[in-house]
Scaffold this motif. Structure first.
Motif, PDB file in Angstrom:
ATOM      1  N   LEU A  22      -6.833  14.669 -10.215  1.00 10.75           N
ATOM      2  CA  LEU A  22      -6.043  13.762 -10.609  1.00 10.75           C
ATOM      3  C   LEU A  22      -5.734  12.606  -9.614  1.00 10.75           C
ATOM      4  CD1 LEU A  22      -3.980  12.653 -12.873  1.00 10.75           C
ATOM      5  CD2 LEU A  22      -2.338  14.193 -11.940  1.00 10.75           C
ATOM      6  N   ASP A  23      -5.660  11.173 -10.117  1.00 12.46           N
ATOM      7  CA  ASP A  23      -5.352  10.113  -9.211  1.00 12.46           C
ATOM      8  C   ASP A  23      -4.228   9.602  -9.773  1.00 12.46           C
ATOM      9  OD1 ASP A  23      -5.561   8.252  -7.378  1.00 12.46           O
ATOM     10  OD2 ASP A  23      -7.071   7.159  -8.362  1.00 12.46           O
ATOM     11  N   LEU A  24      -3.113   9.455  -9.118  1.00 10.25           N
ATOM     12  CA  LEU A  24      -1.900   9.260  -9.811  1.00 10.25           C
ATOM     13  C   LEU A  24      -1.142   8.106  -9.121  1.00 10.25           C
ATOM     14  CD1 LEU A  24       0.411   9.504 -11.813  1.00 10.25           C
ATOM     15  CD2 LEU A  24       1.265  11.424 -10.173  1.00 10.25           C
ATOM     16  N   GLU A  25      -0.884   6.791  -9.582  1.00 10.20           N
ATOM     17  CA  GLU A  25      -0.343   5.975  -8.926  1.00 10.20           C
ATOM     18  C   GLU A  25       0.926   5.397  -9.759  1.00 10.20           C
ATOM     19  OE1 GLU A  25      -2.450   3.042  -6.613  1.00 10.20           O
ATOM     20  OE2 GLU A  25      -1.474   1.612  -7.564  1.00 10.20           O
ATOM     21  N   ILE A  26       1.960   5.048  -9.004  1.00 11.59           N
ATOM     22  CA  ILE A  26       3.183   4.679  -9.641  1.00 11.59           C
ATOM     23  C   ILE A  26       3.917   3.442  -8.995  1.00 11.59           C
ATOM     24  CG2 ILE A  26       5.656   5.010 -10.527  1.00 11.59           C
ATOM     25  CD1 ILE A  26       4.842   8.062 -10.484  1.00 11.59           C
ATOM     26  N   ARG A  27       3.908   2.291  -9.456  1.00  6.88           N
ATOM     27  CA  ARG A  27       4.457   1.012  -8.957  1.00  6.88           C
ATOM     28  C   ARG A  27       5.494   0.262  -9.929  1.00  6.88           C
ATOM     29  NH1 ARG A  27       1.334  -1.403  -4.877  1.00  6.88           N
ATOM     30  NH2 ARG A  27      -0.707  -0.410  -4.858  1.00  6.88           N
ATOM     31  N   ALA A  28       6.765   0.082  -9.123  1.00  8.47           N
ATOM     32  CA  ALA A  28       8.044  -0.637  -9.788  1.00  8.47           C
ATOM     33  C   ALA A  28       8.465   0.186 -10.733  1.00  8.47           C
ATOM     34  CB  ALA A  28       7.463  -2.075 -10.309  1.00  8.47           C
ATOM     35  N   GLY A  29       8.266   1.549 -10.701  1.00  5.52           N
ATOM     36  CA  GLY A  29       8.889   2.419 -11.776  1.00  5.52           C
ATOM     37  C   GLY A  29       7.895   2.663 -13.147  1.00  5.52           C
ATOM     38  N   TYR A  30       6.766   1.975 -12.970  1.00  9.66           N
ATOM     39  CA  TYR A  30       5.654   2.487 -14.107  1.00  9.66           C
ATOM     40  C   TYR A  30       4.523   3.363 -13.558  1.00  9.66           C
ATOM     41  CZ  TYR A  30       7.734  -1.944 -16.183  1.00  9.66           C
ATOM     42  OH  TYR A  30       8.679  -2.727 -16.861  1.00  9.66           O
ATOM     43  N   VAL A  31       4.054   4.223 -14.241  1.00  5.58           N
ATOM     44  CA  VAL A  31       2.912   4.976 -13.941  1.00  5.58           C
ATOM     45  C   VAL A  31       1.790   4.070 -14.327  1.00  5.58           C
ATOM     46  CG1 VAL A  31       1.660   7.089 -14.497  1.00  5.58           C
ATOM     47  CG2 VAL A  31       4.055   7.116 -14.557  1.00  5.58           C
ATOM     48  N   VAL A  32       0.972   3.618 -13.342  1.00  6.14           N
ATOM     49  CA  VAL A  32      -0.007   2.378 -13.724  1.00  6.14           C
ATOM     50  C   VAL A  32      -1.417   3.076 -13.485  1.00  6.14           C
ATOM     51  CG1 VAL A  32       1.255   0.508 -13.113  1.00  6.14           C
ATOM     52  CG2 VAL A  32       0.134   1.735 -11.561  1.00  6.14           C
ATOM     53  N   ARG A  33      -1.580   3.807 -13.118  1.00  4.66           N
ATOM     54  CA  ARG A  33      -2.831   4.826 -12.976  1.00  4.66           C
ATOM     55  C   ARG A  33      -2.708   6.314 -12.906  1.00  4.66           C
ATOM     56  NH1 ARG A  33      -4.775   2.759  -8.557  1.00  4.66           N
ATOM     57  NH2 ARG A  33      -4.816   4.574  -7.165  1.00  4.66           N
ATOM     58  N   ALA A  34      -3.350   6.951 -13.996  1.00  2.66           N
ATOM     59  CA  ALA A  34      -3.458   8.697 -13.908  1.00  2.66           C
ATOM     60  C   ALA A  34      -4.851   8.817 -14.329  1.00  2.66           C
ATOM     61  CB  ALA A  34      -2.316   9.060 -14.772  1.00  2.66           C
ATOM     62  N   VAL A  35      -5.681   8.656 -13.357  1.00  4.31           N
ATOM     63  CA  VAL A  35      -7.007   8.934 -13.994  1.00  4.31           C
ATOM     64  C   VAL A  35      -7.958  10.080 -13.152  1.00  4.31           C
ATOM     65  CG1 VAL A  35      -7.230   6.465 -14.361  1.00  4.31           C
ATOM     66  CG2 VAL A  35      -8.025   7.523 -11.827  1.00  4.31           C
ATOM     67  N   SER A  69       1.009  -1.204   0.017  1.00  9.84           N
ATOM     68  CA  SER A  69      -0.015   0.068   0.104  1.00  9.84           C
ATOM     69  C   SER A  69       0.984   1.292  -0.057  1.00  9.84           C
ATOM     70  CB  SER A  69      -0.908   0.244   1.245  1.00  9.84           C
ATOM     71  OG  SER A  69      -1.795  -1.221   1.246  1.00  9.84           O
ATOM     72  N   PRO A  70       0.465   2.051  -0.848  1.00  4.51           N
ATOM     73  CA  PRO A  70       1.643   3.352  -0.989  1.00  4.51           C
ATOM     74  C   PRO A  70       1.217   4.291   0.430  1.00  4.51           C
ATOM     75  CG  PRO A  70       0.191   3.005  -3.107  1.00  4.51           C
ATOM     76  CD  PRO A  70      -0.484   2.000  -1.994  1.00  4.51           C
ATOM     77  N   ARG A  71       1.957   5.176   0.713  1.00  4.73           N
ATOM     78  CA  ARG A  71       1.755   5.935   1.711  1.00  4.73           C
ATOM     79  C   ARG A  71       1.153   7.094   1.404  1.00  4.73           C
ATOM     80  NH1 ARG A  71       7.713   7.534   4.018  1.00  4.73           N
ATOM     81  NH2 ARG A  71       8.080   7.621   1.788  1.00  4.73           N
ATOM     82  N   SER A  78      14.239   8.923 -11.103  1.00  9.02           N
ATOM     83  CA  SER A  78      15.574   8.389  -9.995  1.00  9.02           C
ATOM     84  C   SER A  78      15.390   6.969  -9.480  1.00  9.02           C
ATOM     85  CB  SER A  78      15.341   9.526  -9.003  1.00  9.02           C
ATOM     86  OG  SER A  78      14.503   9.362  -8.004  1.00  9.02           O
ATOM     87  N   GLY A  79      14.604   6.434  -9.823  1.00 12.62           N
ATOM     88  CA  GLY A  79      14.195   4.996  -9.278  1.00 12.62           C
ATOM     89  C   GLY A  79      13.452   4.874  -7.786  1.00 12.62           C
ATOM     90  N   ALA A  80      13.044   6.123  -7.246  1.00 15.64           N
ATOM     91  CA  ALA A  80      12.681   6.199  -5.849  1.00 15.64           C
ATOM     92  C   ALA A  80      11.320   5.290  -6.026  1.00 15.64           C
ATOM     93  CB  ALA A  80      12.082   7.698  -5.480  1.00 15.64           C
ATOM     94  N   PHE A  81      10.500   5.015  -6.930  1.00 15.37           N
ATOM     95  CA  PHE A  81       9.410   4.392  -6.852  1.00 15.37           C
ATOM     96  C   PHE A  81       9.659   2.545  -7.501  1.00 15.37           C
ATOM     97  CE2 PHE A  81       7.500   8.704  -7.614  1.00 15.37           C
ATOM     98  CZ  PHE A  81       7.477   8.863  -6.087  1.00 15.37           C
ATOM     99  N   ASP A  82      10.949   2.681  -7.542  1.00 11.72           N
ATOM    100  CA  ASP A  82      11.184   0.988  -8.009  1.00 11.72           C
ATOM    101  C   ASP A  82      10.753  -0.041  -7.275  1.00 11.72           C
ATOM    102  OD1 ASP A  82      12.061   2.227 -10.448  1.00 11.72           O
ATOM    103  OD2 ASP A  82      14.087   1.592  -9.703  1.00 11.72           O
ATOM    104  N   ALA A  83      10.796   0.178  -5.551  1.00 15.00           N
ATOM    105  CA  ALA A  83      10.380  -0.651  -4.757  1.00 15.00           C
ATOM    106  C   ALA A  83       9.246  -0.044  -4.028  1.00 15.00           C
ATOM    107  CB  ALA A  83      11.781  -0.825  -3.859  1.00 15.00           C
ATOM    108  N   ASP A  84       9.032   1.159  -3.647  1.00 16.46           N
ATOM    109  CA  ASP A  84       8.125   1.674  -2.640  1.00 16.46           C
ATOM    110  C   ASP A  84       7.173   2.355  -3.681  1.00 16.46           C
ATOM    111  OD1 ASP A  84       9.546   1.098  -0.529  1.00 16.46           O
ATOM    112  OD2 ASP A  84      10.716   3.081  -0.631  1.00 16.46           O
ATOM    113  N   PRO A  85       5.833   1.856  -3.576  1.00 16.16           N
ATOM    114  CA  PRO A  85       4.788   2.388  -4.426  1.00 16.16           C
ATOM    115  C   PRO A  85       4.343   3.861  -3.968  1.00 16.16           C
ATOM    116  CG  PRO A  85       3.871   0.883  -2.933  1.00 16.16           C
ATOM    117  CD  PRO A  85       5.171   0.867  -2.739  1.00 16.16           C
ATOM    118  N   PHE A  86       3.988   4.637  -5.043  1.00 14.04           N
ATOM    119  CA  PHE A  86       3.685   6.028  -4.659  1.00 14.04           C
ATOM    120  C   PHE A  86       1.946   6.370  -5.191  1.00 14.04           C
ATOM    121  CE2 PHE A  86       3.342  10.268  -6.535  1.00 14.04           C
ATOM    122  CZ  PHE A  86       3.363  11.067  -5.403  1.00 14.04           C
ATOM    123  N   ALA A  87       1.229   7.117  -4.428  1.00 17.12           N
ATOM    124  CA  ALA A  87      -0.046   7.480  -4.896  1.00 17.12           C
ATOM    125  C   ALA A  87      -0.272   8.754  -4.497  1.00 17.12           C
ATOM    126  CB  ALA A  87      -1.068   6.381  -4.406  1.00 17.12           C
TER     127      ALA A  87
END
Length: 249
Positions: free
Chosen positions: A204-217, A158-160, A184-193
């Protein structure tokens, strides 16, 4: 694949957010503030941005990912502080598209057949591959990540919560910082939302996991009379997920 690889696809996940000149100027201001380099200039233009260094050398940047990559190459900070108090300007509110959210679940006895909005995989490695498929064309043109479960790797957690981006003029700072941190690689391990208002009715609802922007809705605010709690399918802050507005990379 790590976020530090930079602009990995022809698509730019944030492109619909800077459709107008005002939005490009806001992103230029946000990027310049993050770079914090004397003599550096970032100018918005119809095709993107022009970055001019202290020596006069100029770099044309057609996408946000290219803009951030150019600033990072120029000895910018590895990971700037989160600019929650800055307000560089509002972004464009893109028109909705037809993408649908999918929920990704890792389970050892995953079945081959599953509903279109439920993706099941057997291992973390398969889940990572699924994120990559969601984040790049053609998958990114059809879907975005609506939820994830069963993954044991840190990027599946779960993202912080990221508070502070509570006004439309702060959306540009959020988007630039998120892309800078992703590269920078900050979200390669830690998810961001994070979420941020785009105007008076959408967020805007933004989520990044494993370095991928997986949600921007886009999230639409609902009147209090029709807002639903989260366990009944409601979204954040009395909002519900609406049509996807960005292509995730």
């Amino acid at each position: 694949m790590c976020g530090a690889c930079g602009d990995r696809t022809p698509a730019d996940w944030a492109r619909p957010l800077y459709a107008g000149p005002g939005a490009r100027s806001a992103l230029a201001a946000a990027a310049l503030a993050l770079a914090a380099r004397p003599g550096l200039r970032v100018a918005a233009r119809p095709g993107g941005w022009l970055v001019t260094g202290p020596t006069g050398a100029a770099t044309a940047c057609p996408t946000l990912t290219a803009l951030v990559a150019a600033l990072r190459r120029g000895s910018g900070p590895a990971l700037p502080e989160l600019p929650v108090a800055r307000g560089s300007g509002a972004l464009s509110v893109p028109a909705p598209d037809g993408r649908r959210g999918v929920r990704l679940r890792a389970v050892a006895d995953a079945q081959a057949a599953a509903p279109e909005d439920r993706w099941t995989v057997r291992t973390d490695a398969e889940a990572l591959a699924a994120l990559g498929a969601l984040a790049e064309p053609p998958g990114s043109l059809r879907h975005y990540l609506a939820g994830i479960s069963g993954v044991t790797a840190p990027w599946g957690g779960s993202p912080r919560p990221v508070p502070g981006f509570d006004a439309p003029e702060r959306a540009s700072d959020l988007v630039v910082w998120a892309e800078w941190a992703r590269q920078s690689g900050a979200f390669d391990a830690d998810p961001f939302a994070a979420t941020c208002p785009l105007d008076g009715t959408t967020r805007l609802d933004l989520e990044i996991r494993a370095g991928y922007v997986v949600r921007a809705v886009r999230l639409l605010r609902l009147p209090q009379s029709c807002a639903r709690p989260a366990f009944l399918g409601g979204g954040l802050d009395g909002c519900r997920p609406s049509d996807a507005i960005l292509r995730a990379i």
